[in-house]
Design a protein around this motif. Sequence first.
Motif, short mmCIF file in Angstrom:
data_model
loop_
_atom_site.label_atom_id
_atom_site.label_comp_id
_atom_site.label_asym_id
_atom_site.label_seq_id
_atom_site.Cartn_x
_atom_site.Cartn_y
_atom_site.Cartn_z
N SER A 1 0.84 -1.21 0.00
CA SER A 1 0.00 0.00 0.00
C SER A 1 0.87 1.25 0.00
O SER A 1 2.00 1.24 0.51
CB SER A 1 -0.91 0.02 1.25
OG SER A 1 -1.71 -1.13 1.33
N ARG B 1 -11.52 -7.42 9.05
CA ARG B 1 -11.23 -6.91 7.71
C ARG B 1 -11.57 -5.43 7.57
O ARG B 1 -10.95 -4.73 6.78
CB ARG B 1 -12.00 -7.71 6.65
CG ARG B 1 -11.48 -9.13 6.45
CD ARG B 1 -12.22 -9.81 5.30
NE ARG B 1 -11.67 -11.13 5.06
CZ ARG B 1 -10.66 -11.37 4.22
NH1 ARG B 1 -10.12 -10.37 3.56
NH2 ARG B 1 -10.22 -12.61 4.05
N ARG B 2 -12.55 -4.96 8.33
CA ARG B 2 -12.97 -3.56 8.19
C ARG B 2 -12.31 -2.63 9.21
O ARG B 2 -12.19 -1.43 8.97
CB ARG B 2 -14.50 -3.46 8.33
CG ARG B 2 -15.28 -4.18 7.27
CD ARG B 2 -15.00 -3.65 5.87
NE ARG B 2 -15.41 -2.29 5.66
CZ ARG B 2 -16.64 -1.91 5.27
NH1 ARG B 2 -17.57 -2.82 5.06
NH2 ARG B 2 -16.92 -0.65 5.08
N TYR C 1 -11.30 0.40 7.10
CA TYR C 1 -11.33 0.13 5.67
C TYR C 1 -12.69 0.52 5.10
O TYR C 1 -13.70 -0.14 5.38
CB TYR C 1 -11.04 -1.34 5.40
CG TYR C 1 -9.58 -1.70 5.56
CD1 TYR C 1 -8.75 -1.83 4.46
CD2 TYR C 1 -9.03 -1.88 6.83
CE1 TYR C 1 -7.40 -2.13 4.60
CE2 TYR C 1 -7.69 -2.19 6.99
CZ TYR C 1 -6.89 -2.31 5.87
OH TYR C 1 -5.55 -2.60 6.02
N VAL C 2 -12.73 1.59 4.30
CA VAL C 2 -13.97 2.01 3.66
C VAL C 2 -14.22 1.20 2.39
O VAL C 2 -15.32 1.23 1.83
CB VAL C 2 -13.92 3.51 3.33
CG1 VAL C 2 -13.83 4.33 4.60
CG2 VAL C 2 -12.73 3.85 2.42
N HIS C 3 -13.17 0.49 1.94
CA HIS C 3 -13.21 -0.35 0.74
C HIS C 3 -12.02 -1.29 0.88
O HIS C 3 -11.04 -0.97 1.55
CB HIS C 3 -13.08 0.53 -0.52
CG HIS C 3 -13.14 -0.21 -1.81
ND1 HIS C 3 -12.02 -0.78 -2.39
CD2 HIS C 3 -14.19 -0.47 -2.65
CE1 HIS C 3 -12.37 -1.36 -3.53
NE2 HIS C 3 -13.68 -1.19 -3.71
N PRO C 4 -12.06 -2.49 0.27
CA PRO C 4 -10.90 -3.38 0.41
C PRO C 4 -9.57 -2.76 0.02
O PRO C 4 -8.52 -3.17 0.53
CB PRO C 4 -11.26 -4.54 -0.53
CG PRO C 4 -12.75 -4.59 -0.50
CD PRO C 4 -13.19 -3.15 -0.42
N ARG C 5 -9.57 -1.73 -0.84
CA ARG C 5 -8.33 -1.08 -1.25
C ARG C 5 -8.12 0.31 -0.64
O ARG C 5 -7.07 0.91 -0.85
CB ARG C 5 -8.26 -0.96 -2.78
CG ARG C 5 -8.05 -2.28 -3.49
CD ARG C 5 -7.85 -2.08 -4.97
NE ARG C 5 -7.60 -3.33 -5.67
CZ ARG C 5 -6.39 -3.84 -5.88
NH1 ARG C 5 -5.33 -3.16 -5.45
NH2 ARG C 5 -6.23 -4.98 -6.52
N HIS C 6 -9.09 0.82 0.07
CA HIS C 6 -9.00 2.17 0.62
C HIS C 6 -9.21 2.13 2.13
O HIS C 6 -10.18 1.53 2.61
CB HIS C 6 -10.05 3.10 0.00
CG HIS C 6 -9.93 3.23 -1.48
ND1 HIS C 6 -9.18 4.20 -2.09
CD2 HIS C 6 -10.47 2.48 -2.49
CE1 HIS C 6 -9.27 4.07 -3.41
NE2 HIS C 6 -10.05 3.04 -3.67
N SER C 7 -8.34 2.81 2.86
CA SER C 7 -8.49 2.86 4.32
C SER C 7 -8.04 4.21 4.85
O SER C 7 -7.20 4.90 4.24
CB SER C 7 -7.68 1.74 4.99
OG SER C 7 -6.29 1.91 4.76
N TYR D 1 -4.18 8.14 5.07
CA TYR D 1 -4.96 7.41 4.04
C TYR D 1 -4.02 6.42 3.35
O TYR D 1 -2.85 6.76 3.06
CB TYR D 1 -5.54 8.39 3.03
CG TYR D 1 -6.00 7.73 1.74
CD1 TYR D 1 -7.23 7.07 1.68
CD2 TYR D 1 -5.20 7.76 0.61
CE1 TYR D 1 -7.65 6.45 0.50
CE2 TYR D 1 -5.62 7.15 -0.58
CZ TYR D 1 -6.83 6.49 -0.61
OH TYR D 1 -7.24 5.88 -1.77
N PHE E 1 -3.87 3.49 0.04
CA PHE E 1 -4.45 2.83 -1.12
C PHE E 1 -3.65 1.56 -1.38
O PHE E 1 -2.43 1.60 -1.54
CB PHE E 1 -4.39 3.73 -2.36
CG PHE E 1 -4.82 3.03 -3.63
CD1 PHE E 1 -6.14 2.72 -3.84
CD2 PHE E 1 -3.88 2.66 -4.59
CE1 PHE E 1 -6.54 2.07 -5.00
CE2 PHE E 1 -4.27 2.01 -5.74
CZ PHE E 1 -5.61 1.71 -5.97
#
Length: 228
Positions: free
Chosen positions: A30, A114-115, A180-186, A223, A225
């Motif tokens: 990331s 995961r989240r 994690y707002v999305h699997p690739r974005h946190s 942040y 990615f």
Amino acid sequence: MKVFRLLVAIAALLTAIGMSAETHYKPHISIGGRAGATLGQMSFSPSVKEKWNTGTTGAVTFRYTEEKLFGLIAEFGWVQRGWAEDFELAPISYRRTLTYLQLPILTHIYFGTRRFKGFVNLGPQVAYLIGDDIKADFDYRNPLSDPRFPSRSRRTEQLYTDVHNRFDYGICAGVGCEFYVHPRHSVLLEGRFYYGLGNIFPSSKADVFGASRCMSIEVSLGYFFRLK
């Protein structure tokens, strides 16, 4: 130096263990960034009456993690440290802000779902001074000439002594949480403490200060990615 080498060895060992363990998990890479505020003081010997000095910090971040428990973080950014003099009730002020380019290499230990994850970061850090800014409302190079100055016996050499060692090194430790707002974005929130092992002023037996080490507390938002 022995303490610094020991801490570096511990951080490297933890990283090696994490990367060799659970090899069936897929690694993640990331990139991201963080920015926030700092509180700085100095560890002086002999001691000096101080208050916290406020500043900013920010960095571009690279992170390698195994899917379970361990990872490695490398950053490149800036941080503002320094100190503010505590004159108690005297109506004068002095703040000295030291701005560094910094490069921490941190072991990243994390846990959670995961989240949502909690994490601990630990490792060595090197930095180079690029700015030395003094704000004072009196003549700090001749403070005893000001009748407002609180004490004739107060130590004053730190007010005007130039920084002798621009290179700094030390150890930092941080704790925080990541959502994690999305699997690739946190997004993440982290608090860190840094303790310098180098002295900014000369520290031989003939010098005034035997120790003049930076300390700071950092709170930042970040942040990430995930590339893979």
